[in-house]
Design a protein around this motif. Structure first.
Motif, short mmCIF file in Angstrom:
data_model
loop_
_atom_site.label_atom_id
_atom_site.label_comp_id
_atom_site.label_asym_id
_atom_site.label_seq_id
_atom_site.Cartn_x
_atom_site.Cartn_y
_atom_site.Cartn_z
N ILE A 120 0.85 -1.21 0.00
CA ILE A 120 0.00 0.00 0.00
C ILE A 120 0.88 1.25 0.00
O ILE A 120 0.66 2.20 -0.75
CB ILE A 120 -0.94 -0.01 1.23
CG1 ILE A 120 -1.97 -1.14 1.09
CG2 ILE A 120 -1.65 1.34 1.38
CD1 ILE A 120 -2.80 -1.38 2.34
N VAL A 121 1.91 1.23 0.85
CA VAL A 121 2.82 2.38 0.92
C VAL A 121 3.49 2.60 -0.43
O VAL A 121 3.53 3.72 -0.95
CB VAL A 121 3.90 2.15 2.01
CG1 VAL A 121 4.99 3.22 1.93
CG2 VAL A 121 3.27 2.15 3.39
N ARG A 122 3.99 1.52 -1.01
CA ARG A 122 4.70 1.63 -2.29
C ARG A 122 3.77 2.18 -3.37
O ARG A 122 4.13 3.09 -4.12
CB ARG A 122 5.25 0.26 -2.68
CG ARG A 122 6.21 0.29 -3.85
CD ARG A 122 5.63 -0.41 -5.03
NE ARG A 122 6.50 -0.32 -6.21
CZ ARG A 122 6.11 -0.68 -7.42
NH1 ARG A 122 4.88 -1.16 -7.60
NH2 ARG A 122 6.90 -0.54 -8.45
N ASN A 123 2.56 1.62 -3.45
CA ASN A 123 1.62 2.08 -4.48
C ASN A 123 1.29 3.56 -4.34
O ASN A 123 1.24 4.31 -5.31
CB ASN A 123 0.34 1.26 -4.41
CG ASN A 123 0.53 -0.15 -4.95
OD1 ASN A 123 1.58 -0.47 -5.50
ND2 ASN A 123 -0.47 -0.99 -4.77
N ARG A 124 1.09 3.97 -3.09
CA ARG A 124 0.72 5.38 -2.88
C ARG A 124 1.90 6.30 -3.14
O ARG A 124 1.73 7.41 -3.65
CB ARG A 124 0.18 5.57 -1.45
CG ARG A 124 -1.21 5.00 -1.31
CD ARG A 124 -1.77 5.08 0.08
NE ARG A 124 -3.11 4.54 0.07
CZ ARG A 124 -4.20 5.24 -0.20
NH1 ARG A 124 -4.10 6.54 -0.44
NH2 ARG A 124 -5.39 4.68 -0.22
N ALA A 125 3.09 5.84 -2.79
CA ALA A 125 4.27 6.66 -3.04
C ALA A 125 4.50 6.81 -4.54
O ALA A 125 4.79 7.92 -5.02
CB ALA A 125 5.49 6.04 -2.36
N ILE A 126 4.36 5.72 -5.27
CA ILE A 126 4.54 5.78 -6.73
C ILE A 126 3.46 6.68 -7.33
O ILE A 126 3.72 7.48 -8.25
CB ILE A 126 4.45 4.36 -7.34
CG1 ILE A 126 5.58 3.47 -6.82
CG2 ILE A 126 4.47 4.44 -8.87
CD1 ILE A 126 6.96 3.83 -7.32
N ASP A 127 2.26 6.56 -6.80
CA ASP A 127 1.16 7.39 -7.27
C ASP A 127 1.51 8.87 -7.12
O ASP A 127 1.35 9.67 -8.05
CB ASP A 127 -0.09 7.05 -6.45
CG ASP A 127 -1.33 7.79 -6.95
OD1 ASP A 127 -1.30 8.28 -8.09
OD2 ASP A 127 -2.31 7.87 -6.19
N GLN A 128 2.02 9.19 -5.94
CA GLN A 128 2.38 10.59 -5.69
C GLN A 128 3.51 11.05 -6.60
O GLN A 128 3.49 12.15 -7.13
CB GLN A 128 2.76 10.79 -4.23
CG GLN A 128 3.08 12.23 -3.94
CD GLN A 128 3.02 12.59 -2.48
OE1 GLN A 128 4.01 13.02 -1.94
NE2 GLN A 128 1.86 12.43 -1.84
N LEU A 129 4.48 10.16 -6.77
CA LEU A 129 5.62 10.47 -7.63
C LEU A 129 5.16 10.78 -9.06
O LEU A 129 5.57 11.76 -9.67
CB LEU A 129 6.56 9.25 -7.64
CG LEU A 129 8.03 9.45 -7.93
CD1 LEU A 129 8.64 10.44 -6.94
CD2 LEU A 129 8.75 8.11 -7.84
#
Lengths: 193, 242
Positions: A85-94
């Motif tokens: 979840i963290v990775r997906n959201r971080a990539i999303d933000q990026l």
């Protein structure tokens, strides 16, 4: 409703989840204290800014708190779910920051679907490997293999985007990624033997 | 299937595991996985290598405000859920002991409330202000004492703006049950977050962070993890003097 913190601290993540599903803040606090550090570290590694990493970490944990009741322990470890979840959201933000439409599907539940139950035990065992051992496995990769893995996992780039960035054929990127990942997996398996 | 086609799929599986496929490619892989046991097995074998990647990241300490913000939202959510749950159970409770306590027929005007409560308490288990057997355990004198279930002695020790509720002579509770305290303010019953169980000597205690405006403190047996609203008769009901 809450349970005493001391009692929650003795519970495994998978045992905390039903309590979190019942909206138990004490159980969730214990869960945050266990995984908040690695979650923030991963977010920071991906987004590269403290403020953005804080936002990602907060959003991911709140998302997990609100969807905790939907966690299915037969489908994978809670830690992996949370880090996905963290990775997906971080990539999303990026990608949002870069003005790109998110490439990934950011349905937190979908993360569960990808992880078969019979992987759980082995995955948990692997997690107990020290971070330095994992770094060692990554460090042992040829640079061109670790590069494509890092660009994919921490950068959220696709095969074709990486090929374009590095100026190499698409097939080369795919091959390096497979070889690198297989090598990490092989070294981890040796470490467990 | 040829070796070449296996390699092609294995290339795609590595990209799939790392999230490096475009959505249409990922859909194609998923369709293939549905019918290919060999690729299913290879993906299962690969996934732990992806799962350990976050463990290799250099550790950063998150600022305390992240935890504070998360927990503030979590607690607000929990409070809302508790309120909604209490609301939905209100009808059932009106037929129970709590309903009697909360019923407007008793009109929670303080003086009437205490008198009514005393009657209810007697009906439950024999109310006994100032019962012996408890130890204050603190430098300040108890602000109230009462016993409910036979032999139970309860006392409230002031601690800052809150207090410590101490029980003695409490019967052991089954593994799947806990003690849960409740406070009543202006006729509204709130759960005390800190669940507790008696030790082998029958002593049990919990902390109530905020005693401001508390009229009554109660304790019930509840399922492990606690309840949003009381589900059993109280073993302790303690009026708190103004």
């Amino acid at each position: 409703m809450t349970i005493r913190r001391e009692k929650a601290e003795r519970l495994a993540d998978e045992e905390l989840m039903p309590l979190i599903g019942k909206k138990d803040p004490e159980a969730f606090e214990v869960f945050y204290d266990r995984h908040g550090g690695v979650a923030y570290s991963l977010a920071y590694r991906i987004v590269g800014e403290r403020a953005a990493a804080e936002d990602v970490t907060q959003e991911a944990f709140i998302s997990l708190w609100r969807s905790g009741a939907r966690f299915d322990s037969t489908r994978g470890s809670v830690r992996s779910w949370m880090l996905s979840i963290v990775r997906n959201r971080a990539i999303d933000q990026l990608r949002s920051k870069a003005g790109k439409a998110p490439k990934l599907t950011f349905d937190d539940d979908s993360v569960l679907e990808q992880r078969p139950a019979d992987e759980l035990t082995e995955e948990e065992a692997l997690r107990r490997e020290t971070a330095s051992e994992v770094r060692g496995a990554l460090g042992s990769l040829p640079g061109d293999q670790s590069k494509v893995i890092e660009l994919a996992y921490y950068g959220g780039f696709s095969h074709s985007e990486i090929a374009q960035m590095l100026g190499v054929p698409l097939g080369t990127v795919k091959g390096r990624m497979r070889l690198g990942l297989e090598k990490i997996r092989g070294e981890l398996a040796e470490g467990l033997a | 299937m040829t070796d070449d086609s296996n390699m092609t799929w294995f290339d795609q599986l590595a990209g799939y595991a790392l999230g490096a496929l475009e959505p249409e490619e990922a859909a194609e892989v998923e369709a293939h996985l549905a019918d290919c046991e060999r690729c299913q097995a290879h993906l299962r074998w690969l996934e732990p290598a992806v799962a350990v990647l976050p463990e290799s990241v250099e550790r950063q300490e998150p600022p305390k405000r992240v935890r504070e913000n998360v927990m503030a939202e979590v607690r607000a959510d929990a409070k809302r859920a508790q309120a909604e749950s209490a609301e939905s159970e209100g009808f059932r409770l009106r037929d129970g002991w709590l309903g009697k306590l909360r019923s407007s027929a008793y009109g929670w005007k303080p003086a009437v409330a205490l008198a009514t409560l005393a009657l209810l308490v007697v009906a439950f288990a024999g109310y006994e202000i100032g019962s012996n057997g408890g130890e204050s355990g603190g430098s300040e004198a108890p602000i109230a004492r009462s016993g409910q279930a036979p032999g139970v002695v309860a006392e409230m020790i002031p601690e800052g703006e809150g207090g410590k509720l101490k029980l003695t002579n409490v019967e052991q509770v089954p593994d799947d049950r806990v003690l849960e305290a409740w406070v009543q303010r202006e006729g509204e019953v709130e759960a005390v977050p800190d669940l507790f169980v008696p030790n082998h000597e029958g002593r049990a205690s919990t902390t109530i962070e905020d005693m401001d405006g508390v009229e009554i403190v109660m304790v019930t047996h509840e399922p492990e993890g606690g309840s949003a609203t009381p589900t059993s008769d109280p073993i302790v009901t303690m009026p708190i003097p103004d």
